[in-house]
Enzyme design. Structure first.
Site, PDB file in Angstrom:
ATOM      1  N   TRP A 172      -9.323 -11.877 -62.653  1.00 35.43           N
ATOM      2  CA  TRP A 172      -8.480 -11.555 -61.503  1.00 35.43           C
ATOM      3  C   TRP A 172      -7.104 -12.187 -61.751  1.00 35.43           C
ATOM      4  CZ3 TRP A 172      -7.991 -14.811 -56.610  1.00 35.43           C
ATOM      5  CH2 TRP A 172      -7.346 -14.095 -55.591  1.00 35.43           C
TER       6      TRP A 172
ATOM      7  N   ASP B 236     -17.083 -17.747 -59.061  1.00 37.11           N
ATOM      8  CA  ASP B 236     -16.313 -17.025 -58.047  1.00 37.11           C
ATOM      9  C   ASP B 236     -17.197 -15.873 -57.557  1.00 37.11           C
ATOM     10  OD1 ASP B 236     -14.549 -15.610 -56.497  1.00 37.11           O
ATOM     11  OD2 ASP B 236     -12.923 -15.614 -57.959  1.00 37.11           O
TER      12      ASP B 236
ATOM     13  N   ALA C 241     -17.072 -13.199 -54.903  1.00 38.71           N
ATOM     14  CA  ALA C 241     -16.250 -12.538 -53.876  1.00 38.71           C
ATOM     15  C   ALA C 241     -16.842 -11.213 -53.419  1.00 38.71           C
ATOM     16  CB  ALA C 241     -14.838 -12.317 -54.408  1.00 38.71           C
TER      17      ALA C 241
ATOM     18  N   LYS D  26     -14.888  -9.372 -48.257  1.00 35.02           N
ATOM     19  CA  LYS D  26     -15.363  -8.028 -48.583  1.00 35.02           C
ATOM     20  C   LYS D  26     -16.698  -7.723 -47.915  1.00 35.02           C
ATOM     21  CE  LYS D  26     -12.088  -8.394 -51.819  1.00 35.02           C
ATOM     22  NZ  LYS D  26     -11.309  -9.574 -52.186  1.00 35.02           N
TER      23      LYS D  26
HETATM   24  C1  LMR Z   1      -8.125  -7.593 -55.437  1.00 27.93           C
HETATM   25  O1  LMR Z   1      -8.410  -8.053 -56.538  1.00 27.93           O
HETATM   26  O2  LMR Z   1      -7.578  -6.484 -55.292  1.00 27.93           O
HETATM   27  C2  LMR Z   1      -8.467  -8.358 -54.200  1.00 27.93           C
HETATM   28  O3  LMR Z   1      -9.134  -9.529 -54.521  1.00 27.93           O
HETATM   29  C3  LMR Z   1      -7.309  -8.569 -53.312  1.00 27.93           C
HETATM   30  C4  LMR Z   1      -6.335  -9.563 -53.830  1.00 27.93           C
HETATM   31  O4  LMR Z   1      -6.009 -10.481 -53.080  1.00 27.93           O
HETATM   32  O5  LMR Z   1      -5.858  -9.439 -54.970  1.00 27.93           O
END
Ligand code: LMR
Length: 393
Positions: free
Chosen positions: A126, A207, A209, A242
């Site tokens: 991410w 993590d 999420a 989420k």
């Molecule tokens: C994403 O990866 O799109 C989500 O986790 C939202 C974000 O805050 O980036």
């Protein structure tokens, strides 16, 4: 003074959101930010969340401060949701400002406990993981993760990368539904990862999420639970954004598991201290929604049913997109979309191909070709499939 500030590069995911909004074309398709959308393109408030909010509204008689670590009912309920009964008595936890806040607090905790730790992160990960690491000046290394040929996990390379972690280093893992790729280790591969962590003495930071978006609530927590049982120290950053659909409430939790009571209590104290330094009390409303749901059998059932609908919808979209591409290309090379899990799939397209899909067809995906499966519906899938083929992916 403030004029001396340097301009900051905009966050790629969030600026894509703005770009999509500004596009006036009819039929544009938003596959950018990780937000669930139903077949009508809406991100509705879940029924169980509405019911919990009503209950809170009817019974709450004060908005005074709660506990610095967040309400125990919330933290216990989340420990149960994530860990089942695998780590009873070993958990210290604090409510955080969303999953991002949990990651940030985890990295600060690591810095307090071991300033020499190197954090090992998957390549890719991410983007905000890297942004926070860079901002904090935290040392990190990347371990290989994605095989662009198979669009699966490059497992041998991943394991070799993780083996480089030293005792006291931290290995950041996506507990399920890897963001941005959608490719995940198998149960057997997770066991091998745990074994390497045991051998190296590195500490996992998981993590989590997207619990409930992949193979099911318990299935998506299985790797985390297995690691929790095997490793003496584990950090878990979990988000409710989420799976409860409460993105803007900023509801997350940071949990640590330790092997003795002293370390557990020190960890609890340090995390509460970090909350105080960064924002005092964690947000309460979202946490209260979650604990209201999880501490009420009927609401829990309702929520699970809704979450399962969301999961099945995404699986259905994956199947349809893979089938559409099978028909268009006469090959099975896009079948990985069906194997991926969670909200995202990395298509494996070049930045130029991603740009072409945006220019020609109004399809917005993140520049690394991550697409949000939940942004699709039955009608937009054929449009996307055609655009993928026309872009030469
Ligand atoms: C994403 O990866 O799109 C989500 O986790 C939202 C974000 O805050 O980036």
């Amino acid at each position: 003074m403030l004029g001396n500030l340097k301009p900051q590069a905009p966050d790629k995911i969030l600026s894509l959101m703005a770009e999509f909004k500004a596009d006036t074309r009819q039929g544009k398709i938003d596959l950018g930010v990780g937000v669930y959308k139903d077949p009508n393109g809406l991100t509705p408030v879940m029924r169980a969340v509405k019911a919990a909010e009503q209950k809170i509204w009817e019974t709450q008689n004060s908005k005074s401060y709660t506990a610095l670590a967040g309400e125990p009912e919330y933290r216990d309920a989340m420990a149960g949701l994530v860990l089942g009964d695998t780590a009873k008595g070993r958990v210290a936890s604090v409510g955080t400002v969303g999953g991002t806040g949990a990651i940030r607090q985890a990295l600060e905790l690591i810095r307090m406990a071991n300033p020499d730790a190197v954090v090992h992160v998957s390549d890719p990960t991410w983007p905000n993981h890297l942004s926070i690491l860079n901002f904090m000046g935290q040392a990190y290394e990347m371990y290989p993760y994605f095989d662009n040929e198979t669009r699966g996990v490059a497992f041998d390379a991943m394991l070799d990368g993780i083996k480089r972690a030293k005792k006291g280093d931290v290995v950041l893992l996506h507990g399920c539904c890897h963001n941005p790729t959608g490719a995940n280790p198998t149960a057997e591969q997770w066991n091998a990862i745990a074994e390497v962590l045991e051998q190296t003495g590195a500490i996992p930071l998981i993590d989590l999420a997207y619990q409930g978006f992949g193979d099911g609530l318990d299935e998506d927590a299985a790797a985390t639970r297995m690691i929790a049982q095997r490793l003496p120290e584990v950090l878990i950053a979990a988000s409710c954004s989420k799976n409860f659909g409460i993105y803007r409430e900023r509801t997350g939790i940071l949990m640590t598991l330790t092997s003795d009571d002293k370390a557990r209590d020190l960890s609890q104290g340090a995390m509460a201290f970090l909350n105080r330094q960064n924002y005092s009390f964690p947000p309460d409303h979202g946490a209260r929604i979650v604990s209201t749901i999880l501490n009420d059998a009927a609401l829990t059932q309702e929520w699970k049913t809704e979450l399962e609908d969301v999961r099945q919808t995404m699986l259905g979209l994956r199947t349809q997109l893979a089938e559409e591409l099978r028909t268009l290309t006469g090959t099975d090379r896009f079948d990985f979309i069906q194997r991926h899990r969670g909200m995202f799939s990395r298509l494996g397209a070049t930045p130029e191909q991603v740009e072409k899909m945006k220019q020609d067809a109004g399809i917005y995906m993140v520049g690394d070709s991550r697409l949000n499966i939940a942004g699709l519906n039955r009608d937009s899938i054929p449009v996307l499939a055609r655009a993928i083929v026309e872009a030469g992916v």
